[in-house]
Design an enzyme around this catalytic site. Structure first.
Site, PDB file in Angstrom:
ATOM      1  CD  GLU A 178      -5.472   4.549   6.178  1.00 48.88           C
ATOM      2  OE1 GLU A 178      -6.018   4.225   5.115  1.00 48.88           O
ATOM      3  OE2 GLU A 178      -4.909   3.723   6.929  1.00 48.88           O
ATOM      4  CG  ASN A 186      -4.917   3.886   0.525  1.00 51.43           C
ATOM      5  OD1 ASN A 186      -4.218   3.294  -0.288  1.00 51.43           O
ATOM      6  ND2 ASN A 186      -4.689   3.858   1.836  1.00 51.43           N
ATOM      7  CE  LYS A 188      -7.086   1.050   3.973  1.00 53.83           C
ATOM      8  NZ  LYS A 188      -5.821   1.541   4.606  1.00 53.83           N
ATOM      9  CD  GLU A 194      -2.253   1.270   2.955  1.00 57.71           C
ATOM     10  OE1 GLU A 194      -1.546   0.845   3.896  1.00 57.71           O
ATOM     11  OE2 GLU A 194      -3.397   1.736   3.130  1.00 57.71           O
ATOM     12  CB  CYS A 235      -3.954  -1.448   4.827  1.00 61.07           C
ATOM     13  SG  CYS A 235      -3.193  -1.213   6.457  1.00 61.07           S
ATOM     14  CG  ASN A 278       1.933   1.826   4.689  1.00 62.19           C
ATOM     15  OD1 ASN A 278       3.024   2.380   4.715  1.00 62.19           O
ATOM     16  ND2 ASN A 278       1.346   1.471   3.553  1.00 62.19           N
TER      17      ASN A 278
END
Lengths: 307, 307
Positions: free
Chosen positions: A142, A106, A123, A46, A168, A193
Site C-alpha cells: 500500500e 485509497n 486513507k 474498501e 481498514c 481488505n
C-alpha cells in the site's frame, strides 16, 4: 426520529479480470436486498470496485493506474448512484482515486440519498511497505501505490446522523476514532481488505487476527460512544485469502450484527442514534474528563522516543 | 534476560474502620505468596491503603484528610518496603496523596527492588462529579476530593523494563496508553476501584461493565504492544460492591491471567518482554505509520465541537 436501519454489504473476493460493471452488478444486488429490509444507509468495503492489487508488485507503478478512478461518479458506477437515489438510500464505498494532479489515494465517499457526494476521505494509515520484500509470505504494497491521505478525519451530517469514515488499518489506530469523536460522530464507516495471514508471522493465524479486528472496532465505538459498521472484502481473491467478519457495533461497544460467510452478504441493524448520547454525556463526556495538557506527545511526536 | 515473573495482587474490600497497618499486613501476605511463585514485580490496586471513600459526601472535605498520606513511605507502609527489598521485588501501589502545599491527588508509585520510589504518577482522568447529586444510585465524588493529576504519563526503566502507570478510569482513555506507548512502554500498571453498578444506569449491569474493562485494557495493550497488569480493589466495601476481574494482558492484547474471586488474590504470569518488539516494529511501528498532521484536535480540543 433517531432510529434508522443501517446495513453493511460484505463483498466476496473480486478477481483480477472482473470488470467494474460486474462488481457494480453485485453491489446493486446487495442494495436491492438492503432496500427490501428497510436499510436507509449502506456501507460497502474498501476498494470495492477492484481486486486488492497491493498484493502484486510492479516496478513501474503506472502499470497499475487502470485500477484507479479518475472521476467519481463515472459511467461504470452511475447505476449504483441511480438505484440508491431511487431507494432514497445513502451509502458509502471505497475506491482507488487518481487525481488530475497524478496523485494516488485509497479513498472512500459518503453519498447522500439524493445521490450527492457529501464527504470524501483518503486513507491516513497505510500499512505495509513500498518496496518488494522477499522475507514476507505475501506483499502488502500500500505504501508503494498510495500517498497517505491528506483529508484528515472529517464528518458530515447526513440523514440527520453525524457520519465519518475510516479505512481498514485506520480502525486499529485510536487516533482515527478520537478525531471523529471530537466532532460528535454517531456512525463510523469502515471498509477493509485484511489478509488472513500476517505476512511476517505465520503463527499469528486467523483467529487472533479476527480478535484484533473486533477488539479495535469495539474499543473505538465504545470509547467514542458511536455506532460503527465495519465491512470486509473477503474470501479468496486471486488465490489469497482475506478474512470476513463484517460487523455492526453499537455505541456501548457491543457487536449487534455479524456476517456468517465470506461471500457477498448483507448485515443489518436498526440503529437508535439516541443511544450515542448516554456515553457522550457520562463516562465519555470529553469536556468534563479529557486533559489535553497531558496529550501533547500524541500530536507532536510521530515515533517512539525512549526515556 | 527479557523474561520476568510479574504479578497482580487483588485486594478485597477494605472497610472504613480498617487501619493502614491491617491493610499492609494483607498486602505483605500477598507479597509472600508472590515471592514463593518467583514474582519480581508486583502490582497492587488504586487506593490500596483505604476504603474507596469518594462514595461518601462530606461538605467540609478537610474531614477526609485522614484518608491521605502526607509522606511516602511512612511508618505504616515501611514494612512493605522492607519486605520487598528483602525479596528483591519491585512493586507499585496506589494511595491518596496530600502534598505540603495542601493539594490532594490520587497517586501511584513504582518502587524498585532496592526500595526506592523511582516513579510517581497522579491520576489524570478523574471520573464522577464534585457535588452531591441525588439522582445517582451512589455518589462518585472523585472530582470533589482530588485535583486532576499534574504529572502526565511518564515512564521509568525499572528492572530492565520500561514501565508506566495508569489509574482506574485512565484505562478507558486511549490517550493514556498512547502517551506511554510513545515512550516505548513495555508494562503498564493499572489499579482500579470500579463499582459494579453504573450510578446513572442500573440496567448496565456487571457483565457489561466487566466487558468494558477488559475491552479497554486489551485494546490499550494491543495498540501499544505492551504488557498490562490491571488490578482491582474489589468485593464488598462498606456495603458497596466493586467488581474484581484483575487481569494480566500480553502485548498482543490477550488476557493471560485472571482473578477467580473477589477477595485478596494473586495472579501471576511469566512475561517475555521481547514479545513487545514484534508489534512495535510491524503493525504498530509508530515511526512508519502514524500521521500526526491529522491528530491535532486530540491535543488541542478538549470537548466535542459539532460540525
Amino acid at each position: 426520529m433517531t432510529k434508522m436501519m443501517i446495513g453493511g454489504a460484505q463483498i466476496g473476493g473480486i478477481q483480477k479480470d472482473e470488470s467494474r460493471e460486474q462488481v457494480v452488478a453485485r453491489m446493486m444486488a446487495l442494495m436491492d436486498q438492503a432496500h427490501e429490509q428497510g436499510v436507509k444507509f449502506l456501507v460497502f468495503p474498501e476498494m470495492t470496485l477492484t481486486t486488492f492489487f497491493p498484493r502484486f508488485y510492479v516496478e513501474d507503478r503506472a502499470e497499475f493506474d487502470h485500477w484507479f478512478e479518475t472521476q467519481m461518479p463515472n459511467p461504470a458506477v452511475q447505476p449504483l448512484f441511480d438505484k440508491a437515489r431511487d431507494y432514497a438510500m445513502g451509502f458509502t464505498f471505497g475506491y482507488c482515486e487518481l487525481t488530475p494532479e497524478g496523485e494516488h489515494f485509497n479513498t472512500s465517499i459518503i453519498v447522500s440519498p439524493e445521490g450527492e457526494i457529501v464527504l470524501k476521505y483518503r486513507k491516513t494509515h497505510l500499512p505495509g511497505h513500498s518496496e518488494y520484500e522477499p522475507e514476507r509470505t505475501h506483499q502488502h504494497l500500500e505504501k508503494r501505490y498510495f500517498l497517505p491521505g491528506d483529508t484528515g478525519f472529517g464528518v458530515v451530517k447526513n440523514q440527520d446522523v453525524i457520519m465519518g469514515m475510516s479505512i481498514c488499518n485506520d480502525r486499529r489506530w485510536p487516533e482515527s476514532w478520537r478525531v471523529l469523536g471530537l466532532q460528535g460522530v454517531q456512525l463510523v464507516t469502515i471498509g477493509y481488505n485484511t489478509p488472513s495471514q500476517n505476512n511476517l508471522s505465520a503463527e499469528e493465524g486467523l483467529e487472533r487476527r479476527m480478535y484484533h479486528h473486533e477488539l479495535s472496532v469495539c474499543a473505538g465505538a465504545y470509547q467514542n460512544s458511536t455506532y460503527a459498521v465495519a465491512v470486509a472484502k473477503s474470501g479468496i481473491e486471486d488465490g489469497n485469502h482475506m478474512f470476513a467478519g463484517s460487523i455492526i457495533v453499537d455505541p456501548d461497544g457491543f457487536v449487534v450484527a455479524k456476517a456468517k460467510g465470506e461471500g457477498d452478504e448483507l448485515i443489518v441493524h436498526e440503529a437508535d442514534f439516541a443511544k450515542c448520547d448516554f456515553g457522550k454525556s457520562t463516562v465519555f463526556n470529553f469536556a468534563a474528563h479529557r486533559r489535553i495538557e497531558h496529550y501533547g506527545l500524541i500530536a507532536s511526536q510521530t515515533g517512539v522516543k525512549l526515556p
